[in-house]
Design an enzyme around this catalytic site. Structure first.
Site, PDB file in Angstrom:
ATOM      1  N   GLY A  14     -43.640 -94.890 -31.000  1.00  0.00           N
ATOM      2  CA  GLY A  14     -43.283 -94.055 -29.959  1.00  0.00           C
ATOM      3  C   GLY A  14     -44.245 -94.302 -28.390  1.00  0.00           C
ATOM      4  N   GLY A  18     -46.451 -91.946 -21.955  1.00  0.00           N
ATOM      5  CA  GLY A  18     -47.412 -90.716 -22.297  1.00  0.00           C
ATOM      6  C   GLY A  18     -48.593 -91.556 -22.868  1.00  0.00           C
ATOM      7  N   ILE A  19     -48.914 -90.793 -23.978  1.00  0.00           N
ATOM      8  CA  ILE A  19     -50.327 -91.181 -24.802  1.00  0.00           C
ATOM      9  C   ILE A  19     -49.902 -92.404 -25.470  1.00  0.00           C
ATOM     10  CG2 ILE A  19     -51.659 -90.567 -26.811  1.00  0.00           C
ATOM     11  CD1 ILE A  19     -51.097 -87.560 -26.151  1.00  0.00           C
ATOM     12  N   SER A 141     -52.392 -82.755 -33.759  1.00  0.00           N
ATOM     13  CA  SER A 141     -52.782 -81.932 -32.470  1.00  0.00           C
ATOM     14  C   SER A 141     -53.357 -80.729 -32.953  1.00  0.00           C
ATOM     15  CB  SER A 141     -51.154 -81.365 -32.134  1.00  0.00           C
ATOM     16  OG  SER A 141     -51.136 -80.475 -31.118  1.00  0.00           O
ATOM     17  N   TYR A 154     -42.916 -77.322 -35.114  1.00  0.00           N
ATOM     18  CA  TYR A 154     -43.785 -78.510 -34.420  1.00  0.00           C
ATOM     19  C   TYR A 154     -44.961 -78.330 -35.273  1.00  0.00           C
ATOM     20  CZ  TYR A 154     -47.060 -81.119 -31.363  1.00  0.00           C
ATOM     21  OH  TYR A 154     -47.849 -82.135 -30.884  1.00  0.00           O
TER      22      TYR A 154
END
Length: 264
Positions: A14, A18-19, A141, A154
């Site tokens: 992914g 972004g990150i 997260s 999530y």
């Protein structure tokens, strides 16, 4: 302190933005061969071009696959069988009320956010173990600890990342392979910017200022009182992927700006 990863191959899932892309840039700057991943070829190609522009001497390539399926994970392993560093970054997120989330969305979040990392770690860890060196990182997260009421589907996947990473670290005890989880807090990635854009445009504020307001309102325990940058998160991941982190394994490493208000 200098991080050198010459001769190592790193796969970041992914990672077309972004990150994930920031991690790829950081690892490339440290000398690693970087393999980027996304579901669409054009996005993978664009990310490769972006990384090469940022790190001109980078050895970078990409593999296109949907890691929310077992077949997609197998495609990646077949294309890139020799991986020394695995960063399980791919993930879905988004606020939805618990009572509006159907079974298939729960399953999709689980397949992408959890099973992609399980499948790839299962495939790559044995080779790392045979070589006596490897790094596996799960991007969890702060929502895996502070389960958000508007993103329960999530948060549960990010809690699962913590369980898998800790257990796998124990399973690989004494092998030279470390397994860790990194826990970002609110981070100004493209996905978060997209989520905030409508409100930001209505406010007339810059994205950074509006994101800071969002953090202060929605994550008031934040100590830095702003959203982190993707580079700030990537810096932690690059360290954990390096030889310098050899005594760090089974850890849950926060880059949350102090949002989680506990000592442990």
């Amino acid at each position: 302190m200098k991080i050198e990863l010459n001769g190592k191959t790193a796969l970041i899932t992914g990672s077309t933005g972004g990150i994930g892309l920031a991690i790829g840039k950081g690892l490339a700057e440290s000398g690693a061969t970087v393999v980027l991943n996304g579901r669409k070829r054009e996005r993978v190609d664009a990310a490769i071009a972006d990384l090469k522009a940022a790190v001109p001497n980078a050895d970078v390539r990409g593999v296109t696959a949907d890691l929310g399926t077992a077949d997609g994970c197998n495609e990646v392993v077949e294309a890139e069988p020799n991986v020394d560093i695995l960063v399980n970054n791919v993930g879905l997120f988004g606020p939805h009320d618990f009572f509006d989330v159907p079974d298939d969305t729960w399953q999709q979040f689980f397949d992408v956010n959890v099973m992609s990392g399980v499948r790839l770690s299962r495939a790559y860890a044995p080779r790392m173990q045979a070589n006596g060196w490897g790094r596996i990182v799960f991007m969890s997260s702060e929502s895996g600890i502070n389960i958000p009421a508007d993103m329960i589907h999530y948060g549960f996947t990010k809690s699962a990342n913590l369980s898998v990473s800790r257990g796998l670290a124990k399973r690989l005890s004494g092998t030279g392979v470390t397994v860790n989880a990194v826990l970002p807090g609110p981070t100004l990635s493209e996905g978060v910017q997209d989520m905030l854009r409508e409100g930001q445009e209505q406010s007339g504020k810059s994205m950074e200022a509006f994101a800071a307001d969002f953090v202060q309102n929605e994550r008031p325990s934040s100590i830095i009182q702003r959203a982190a940058t993707v580079e700030e998160v990537a810096n932690m991941v690059v360290y954990v992927c390096s030889p310098l982190s050899s005594a760090t394994t089974g850890a849950a490493l926060r880059v949350d700006g102090g949002v989680v208000d506990t000592l442990t």
